[in-house]
Motif scaffolding. Structure first.
Motif, PDB file in Angstrom:
ATOM      1  N   PHE A  13       0.838  -1.196   0.000  1.00 52.33           N
ATOM      2  CA  PHE A  13       0.000   0.000   0.000  1.00 52.33           C
ATOM      3  C   PHE A  13       0.875   1.249   0.000  1.00 52.33           C
ATOM      4  O   PHE A  13       1.832   1.360   0.780  1.00 52.33           O
ATOM      5  N   ASP A  14       0.534   2.178  -0.868  1.00 57.36           N
ATOM      6  CA  ASP A  14       1.056   3.534  -0.766  1.00 57.36           C
ATOM      7  C   ASP A  14       0.407   4.186   0.456  1.00 57.36           C
ATOM      8  O   ASP A  14      -0.583   3.668   0.997  1.00 57.36           O
ATOM      9  N   LEU A  15       0.930   5.315   0.890  1.00 54.25           N
ATOM     10  CA  LEU A  15       0.369   5.989   2.065  1.00 54.25           C
ATOM     11  C   LEU A  15      -0.450   7.223   1.700  1.00 54.25           C
ATOM     12  O   LEU A  15      -1.667   7.233   1.797  1.00 54.25           O
ATOM     13  N   ASP A  16       0.212   8.303   1.254  1.00 50.96           N
ATOM     14  CA  ASP A  16      -0.449   9.589   1.036  1.00 50.96           C
ATOM     15  C   ASP A  16      -1.395   9.527  -0.156  1.00 50.96           C
ATOM     16  O   ASP A  16      -1.002   9.197  -1.267  1.00 50.96           O
ATOM     17  N   THR A  97       6.235   3.856   0.187  1.00 53.70           N
ATOM     18  CA  THR A  97       5.954   5.268  -0.022  1.00 53.70           C
ATOM     19  C   THR A  97       7.187   5.983  -0.566  1.00 53.70           C
ATOM     20  O   THR A  97       8.318   5.644  -0.214  1.00 53.70           O
ATOM     21  N   MET A  98       6.943   6.952  -1.427  1.00 58.45           N
ATOM     22  CA  MET A  98       8.042   7.715  -2.008  1.00 58.45           C
ATOM     23  C   MET A  98       8.579   8.723  -1.000  1.00 58.45           C
ATOM     24  O   MET A  98       7.798   9.388  -0.315  1.00 58.45           O
ATOM     25  N   PRO A  99       9.892   8.851  -0.898  1.00 60.33           N
ATOM     26  CA  PRO A  99      10.449   9.907  -0.036  1.00 60.33           C
ATOM     27  C   PRO A  99      10.140  11.270  -0.637  1.00 60.33           C
ATOM     28  O   PRO A  99      10.269  11.463  -1.846  1.00 60.33           O
ATOM     29  N   SER A 132      11.344   5.428  -4.347  1.00 58.00           N
ATOM     30  CA  SER A 132      10.703   6.074  -5.493  1.00 58.00           C
ATOM     31  C   SER A 132      10.563   5.104  -6.662  1.00 58.00           C
ATOM     32  O   SER A 132       9.939   5.431  -7.661  1.00 58.00           O
ATOM     33  N   LYS A 133      11.144   3.913  -6.523  1.00 60.60           N
ATOM     34  CA  LYS A 133      11.069   2.886  -7.573  1.00 60.60           C
ATOM     35  C   LYS A 133      10.265   1.710  -7.047  1.00 60.60           C
ATOM     36  O   LYS A 133      10.776   0.631  -6.760  1.00 60.60           O
ATOM     37  N   PRO A 150      -0.553   2.601 -12.788  1.00 63.59           N
ATOM     38  CA  PRO A 150      -0.829   1.419 -13.622  1.00 63.59           C
ATOM     39  C   PRO A 150       0.218   1.166 -14.704  1.00 63.59           C
ATOM     40  O   PRO A 150       0.469   0.012 -15.073  1.00 63.59           O
ATOM     41  N   ALA A 151       0.849   2.222 -15.200  1.00 67.81           N
ATOM     42  CA  ALA A 151       1.844   2.063 -16.265  1.00 67.81           C
ATOM     43  C   ALA A 151       3.082   1.310 -15.781  1.00 67.81           C
ATOM     44  O   ALA A 151       3.801   0.704 -16.585  1.00 67.81           O
ATOM     45  N   GLU A 152       3.342   1.329 -14.484  1.00 70.24           N
ATOM     46  CA  GLU A 152       4.520   0.656 -13.940  1.00 70.24           C
ATOM     47  C   GLU A 152       4.310  -0.844 -13.761  1.00 70.24           C
ATOM     48  O   GLU A 152       5.254  -1.575 -13.472  1.00 70.24           O
TER      49      GLU A 152
END
Length: 213
Positions: A13-16, A97-99, A132-133, A150-152
């Motif tokens: 899960f992503d966060l923000d 989550t991305m920094p 970030s990856k 979705p593209a990733e």
């Protein structure tokens, strides 16, 4: 420090903007500068486009630089229920989550970990990955709100699930859940994919039998 890592059976899960509402922090901060409240973040972007002004953008950036950006975010109630449902049913749950750039990186990481610990306890607080990856992280699914998400999928082991937000409605993604109905949406998605796997396995077995005859 945990030595565990996600596997191809983990649910990420992503966060923000996915399980936490960024608007719950940003909008009260931004609304202090306006005579009438801004309802959501997207009208800020529309206002910038219509007026050609940069003031709304500067307000948003300034609000992001203020302390406690993440730790004051409110969790979506349905997402809280969803995560607890998955934990109770022995799913391996992780948060990726991305920094945030141009913000005190260490502070933002501490705030995000504190949020997970606050809602889900110390064990899950050790299941937070900063990257970030995200396509490099193994998993069965990754739930994320980013329009690029979705593209990733083509580069990743996981299947993309798009958390619906105003800014990604036009994005093509076959798996979607909503913040207002996350638990039911996810259960339906899991059941549907499980049925598809059973059908695929049955067809594969039938093909094997036919080749042997």
């Amino acid at each position: 420090m945990t030595t565990q890592v996600p596997t191809n059976k983990s649910i990420l899960f992503d966060l923000d903007g996915t399980i936490f509402s960024m608007s719950s922090t940003l909008l009260p901060r931004i609304n202090k500068y306006y005579d009438r409240p801004v309802i959501e973040a997207v009208p800020m972007i529309e206002h910038m486009q219509q007026t050609g002004g940069i003031y709304p953008g500067l307000l948003t950036v300034n609000s992001c630089y203020q302390p406690r950006l993440f730790v004051e975010q409110q969790i979506y109630p349905q997402c809280f229920e969803l995560i607890n449902y998955l934990i109770d049913n022995q799913f391996d749950v992780w948060f990726v989550t991305m920094p945030l750039q141009n913000y005190h990186t260490k502070s933002s990481q501490q705030e995000k970990i504190a949020q997970i610990q606050r809602y889900f306890g110390q064990k899950l607080a050790q299941h937070v990955i900063f990257s970030s990856k995200k396509y490099k992280i193994p998993g069965l699914y990754l739930v994320d709100d980013r329009p690029q998400h979705p593209a990733e999928e083509s580069k990743a082991q996981w299947k993309a699930i798009l958390m619906e937000q105003v800014y990604n409605h036009q994005i093509d993604c076959s798996r979607r859940i909503s913040t207002n109905n996350a638990l039911t949406d996810m259960i339906q998605l899991l059941n549907k994919d499980a049925q598809m796997r059973i059908i695929d396995e049955k067809q594969n077995n039938e093909h094997i039998i036919l080749r042997r005859q």
